[in-house]
Design a protein around this motif. Structure first.
Motif, mmCIF file in Angstrom:
data_model
loop_
_atom_site.group_PDB
_atom_site.id
_atom_site.type_symbol
_atom_site.label_atom_id
_atom_site.label_comp_id
_atom_site.label_asym_id
_atom_site.label_seq_id
_atom_site.Cartn_x
_atom_site.Cartn_y
_atom_site.Cartn_z
ATOM 1 N N GLY A 155 -36.267 -9.870 134.485
ATOM 2 C CA GLY A 155 -37.629 -10.314 134.708
ATOM 3 C C GLY A 155 -38.462 -10.262 133.443
ATOM 4 O O GLY A 155 -38.024 -10.650 132.368
ATOM 5 N N ASN A 156 -39.664 -9.732 133.588
ATOM 6 C CA ASN A 156 -40.591 -9.657 132.455
ATOM 7 C C ASN A 156 -40.844 -8.199 132.075
ATOM 8 O O ASN A 156 -41.965 -7.796 131.784
ATOM 9 N N GLN A 157 -39.761 -7.421 132.071
ATOM 10 C CA GLN A 157 -39.871 -5.995 131.776
ATOM 11 C C GLN A 157 -40.254 -5.770 130.311
ATOM 12 O O GLN A 157 -39.770 -6.464 129.414
ATOM 13 N N PRO A 158 -41.113 -4.803 130.033
ATOM 14 C CA PRO A 158 -41.489 -4.504 128.645
ATOM 15 C C PRO A 158 -40.392 -3.722 127.926
ATOM 16 O O PRO A 158 -39.571 -3.043 128.555
ATOM 17 N N ILE A 159 -40.383 -3.823 126.609
ATOM 18 C CA ILE A 159 -39.469 -3.051 125.767
ATOM 19 C C ILE A 159 -40.276 -1.934 125.116
ATOM 20 O O ILE A 159 -41.285 -2.192 124.452
ATOM 21 N N SER A 160 -39.860 -0.695 125.293
ATOM 22 C CA SER A 160 -40.582 0.458 124.741
ATOM 23 C C SER A 160 -39.645 1.231 123.830
ATOM 24 O O SER A 160 -39.072 2.253 124.218
ATOM 25 N N TRP A 161 -39.477 0.725 122.632
ATOM 26 C CA TRP A 161 -38.562 1.330 121.666
ATOM 27 C C TRP A 161 -39.305 1.739 120.410
ATOM 28 O O TRP A 161 -40.317 1.129 120.036
ATOM 29 N N ARG A 162 -38.746 2.754 119.746
ATOM 30 C CA ARG A 162 -39.258 3.164 118.441
ATOM 31 C C ARG A 162 -38.369 2.618 117.330
ATOM 32 O O ARG A 162 -37.363 1.967 117.582
ATOM 33 N N GLY A 163 -38.756 2.928 116.096
ATOM 34 C CA GLY A 163 -38.123 2.355 114.917
ATOM 35 C C GLY A 163 -36.603 2.295 114.893
ATOM 36 O O GLY A 163 -36.021 1.216 114.706
ATOM 37 N N PRO A 164 -35.888 3.408 115.069
ATOM 38 C CA PRO A 164 -34.421 3.371 114.990
ATOM 39 C C PRO A 164 -33.788 2.417 116.002
ATOM 40 O O PRO A 164 -32.814 1.732 115.691
ATOM 41 N N MET A 165 -34.338 2.345 117.217
ATOM 42 C CA MET A 165 -33.810 1.443 118.228
ATOM 43 C C MET A 165 -34.053 -0.010 117.838
ATOM 44 O O MET A 165 -33.201 -0.889 118.048
ATOM 45 N N LEU A 166 -35.219 -0.284 117.260
ATOM 46 C CA LEU A 166 -35.525 -1.646 116.820
ATOM 47 C C LEU A 166 -34.552 -2.085 115.728
ATOM 48 O O LEU A 166 -34.037 -3.210 115.741
ATOM 49 N N HIS A 167 -34.307 -1.195 114.777
ATOM 50 C CA HIS A 167 -33.383 -1.500 113.675
ATOM 51 C C HIS A 167 -31.979 -1.756 114.215
ATOM 52 O O HIS A 167 -31.311 -2.712 113.802
ATOM 53 N N ARG A 168 -31.548 -0.934 115.155
ATOM 54 C CA ARG A 168 -30.199 -1.080 115.708
ATOM 55 C C ARG A 168 -30.063 -2.388 116.486
ATOM 56 O O ARG A 168 -29.025 -3.063 116.414
ATOM 57 N N ALA A 169 -31.102 -2.759 117.236
ATOM 58 C CA ALA A 169 -31.051 -4.013 117.996
ATOM 59 C C ALA A 169 -30.918 -5.205 117.055
ATOM 60 O O ALA A 169 -30.093 -6.109 117.282
ATOM 61 N N LEU A 170 -31.707 -5.214 115.984
ATOM 62 C CA LEU A 170 -31.626 -6.315 115.024
ATOM 63 C C LEU A 170 -30.267 -6.340 114.331
ATOM 64 O O LEU A 170 -29.655 -7.405 114.156
ATOM 65 N N GLU A 171 -29.775 -5.159 113.961
ATOM 66 C CA GLU A 171 -28.467 -5.077 113.308
ATOM 67 C C GLU A 171 -27.368 -5.602 114.232
ATOM 68 O O GLU A 171 -26.451 -6.306 113.799
ATOM 69 N N GLN A 172 -27.470 -5.284 115.520
ATOM 70 C CA GLN A 172 -26.471 -5.746 116.475
ATOM 71 C C GLN A 172 -26.512 -7.263 116.620
ATOM 72 O O GLN A 172 -25.467 -7.917 116.718
ATOM 73 N N PHE A 173 -27.704 -7.840 116.628
ATOM 74 C CA PHE A 173 -27.821 -9.289 116.690
ATOM 75 C C PHE A 173 -27.135 -9.949 115.497
ATOM 76 O O PHE A 173 -26.501 -11.001 115.626
ATOM 77 N N LEU A 174 -27.259 -9.342 114.334
ATOM 78 C CA LEU A 174 -26.740 -9.957 113.112
ATOM 79 C C LEU A 174 -25.243 -9.714 112.909
ATOM 80 O O LEU A 174 -24.596 -10.467 112.178
ATOM 81 N N THR A 175 -24.698 -8.678 113.537
ATOM 82 C CA THR A 175 -23.281 -8.362 113.327
ATOM 83 C C THR A 175 -22.396 -8.767 114.497
ATOM 84 O O THR A 175 -21.238 -9.148 114.297
#
Length: 376
Positions: free
Chosen positions: A194-214
């Motif tokens: 649905g339209n659930q919010p994402i409530s993450w801090r810095g390390p989680m954000l970095h890991r999500a982006l890294e996972q998208f790129l790798t």
């Protein structure tokens, strides 16, 4: 004159034109064509899907049926779908990412020719995501291979702007991004209910982006866009670390306050070592019925920002274009059909197409690029 009997060679040649909707390569190259059998003028083919729940199975069936039906002499086609076993999936992954599964970010490889644009802004509400989507789709329409990473984890909007409701396909640890309007797209919005919010801090954000790129298989791209969140926070820093060769596209409105904030996002390149490809001014004016212009947000902010960034970075940072307000641009975002795909006269559409063409024509240097040549 009697009709020819179809041959297996002719059928396989026809199936070589069938492109997997997610991997964007012929099914014959991907090991998806299992068997071909011909009896009289009836052709039976068996196609292997990467996973049992492949969301585009119907598209593959229809395309294969149409390709074989067009072969001279074929009266009837039967398409059977199977599923790859683990050994076949491993072979496919080795083919896509290299034997053993290549690690790391492919866009950082010395031989990569992908130009990476990180679309940034100082503040929200300047139309950064709409600009990203329209530029990507315009380039894809020119025949380029284009991808988008929706890096605005908190405020993801690219799937809706592209009309994507499909989830990515997983082949073990490999993620195949959905394709819309010829552009491969990945977003955290494809993984939440649905339209659930994402409530993450810095390390989680970095890991999500890294996972998208790798872990997301984009294949060989000409251009990769990253739609960044506004400001100079965690994601902007992570992009600079993970993709040091990326270039910033800074989006602003004509308003001086917006340009002042956007300058900080662009000036960040001086600290990260990234390049700045240029400035894009959005919502520049509203064209009136009598042909006049109503400058709702003032004037000159884009040009002033380009001048200030040029002085700060010691480089010539161009103003790539000024996009007027357009109801059709908003409507295209609401329906998932980007404005650049439309027809008819539109100043906004013309400006977006011109910016996309200018970015396409920018030369790419060969410094540091390894050429596969050796002396005789």
């Amino acid at each position: 004159m009697s009709r020819p009997i179809p041959t297996e060679e002719a059928v396989r040649s026809a199936l070589a034109t069938v492109i997997d909707p997610e991997l964007r390569r012929p099914i014959t190259e991907l090991g998806m064509l299992d068997t071909v059998s011909i009896r009289d003028r009836a052709v039976h083919i068996r196609v292997l899907l990467t996973i049992a729940g492949c969301p585009l199975r119907d598209t593959i069936m229809q395309d294969a049926d149409a390709a074989v039906s067009a072969v001279d002499g074929v009266d009837r086609v039967e398409v059977e779908l199977g599923v790859m076993d683990q050994q076949q999936r491993d072979a496919l992954k080795d083919q896509l990412k290299g034997e053993g599964g290549r690690r790391g970010i492919p866009f950082n490889d010395p031989g990569s020719l992908t130009r990476v644009y990180a679309v940034a802004s100082g503040k929200g509400g300047v139309g950064k995501s709409s600009v990203t989507v329209n530029l990507a789709v315009a380039m894809a329409a020119q025949g380029l291979r284009v991808g988008i990473v929706d890096a605005d984890v908190y405020g993801f909007s690219v799937p809706a702007l592209m009309g994507i409701t499909q989830q990515p396909t997983r082949v073990d640890e490999l993620i195949l991004p959905p394709v819309a309007h010829g552009v491969k797209v990945i977003s955290i919005g494809m993984f939440v209910e649905g339209n659930q919010p994402i409530s993450w801090r810095g390390p989680m954000l970095h890991r999500a982006l890294e996972q998208f790129l790798t872990e997301v298989y984009f294949g060989d791209l000409d251009v990769l866009f990253l739609d960044l969140p506004p400001g100079t926070g965690d994601i902007a820093i992570s992009v600079a670390q993970l993709l040091p060769s990326s270039e910033l596209l800074v989006v602003t409105t004509p308003q001086s306050a917006a340009a002042d904030v956007a300058e900080r996002a662009g000036a960040m390149a001086a600290q990260t070592g990234q390049g700045v490809a240029g400035v894009i001014e959005n919502m520049s004016w509203l064209e009136l019925p009598d042909g006049g212009r109503l400058e709702l947000f003032g004037a000159g902010g884009g040009a002033a920002l380009a001048d200030r960034l040029s002085a700060t970075l010691g480089l010539d940072i161009p103003l790539l274009g000024s996009i007027p307000l357009d109801i059709a641009l908003r409507e295209g975002g609401d329906t998932g059909t980007p404005l650049v795909l439309g027809a008819g006269a539109s100043r906004s559409r013309g400006e977006l197409l011109a910016i996309a063409s200018a970015l396409t024509r920018r030369p790419r240097g060969l410094e540091g690029l390894r050429l596969n040549v050796s002396p005789r």
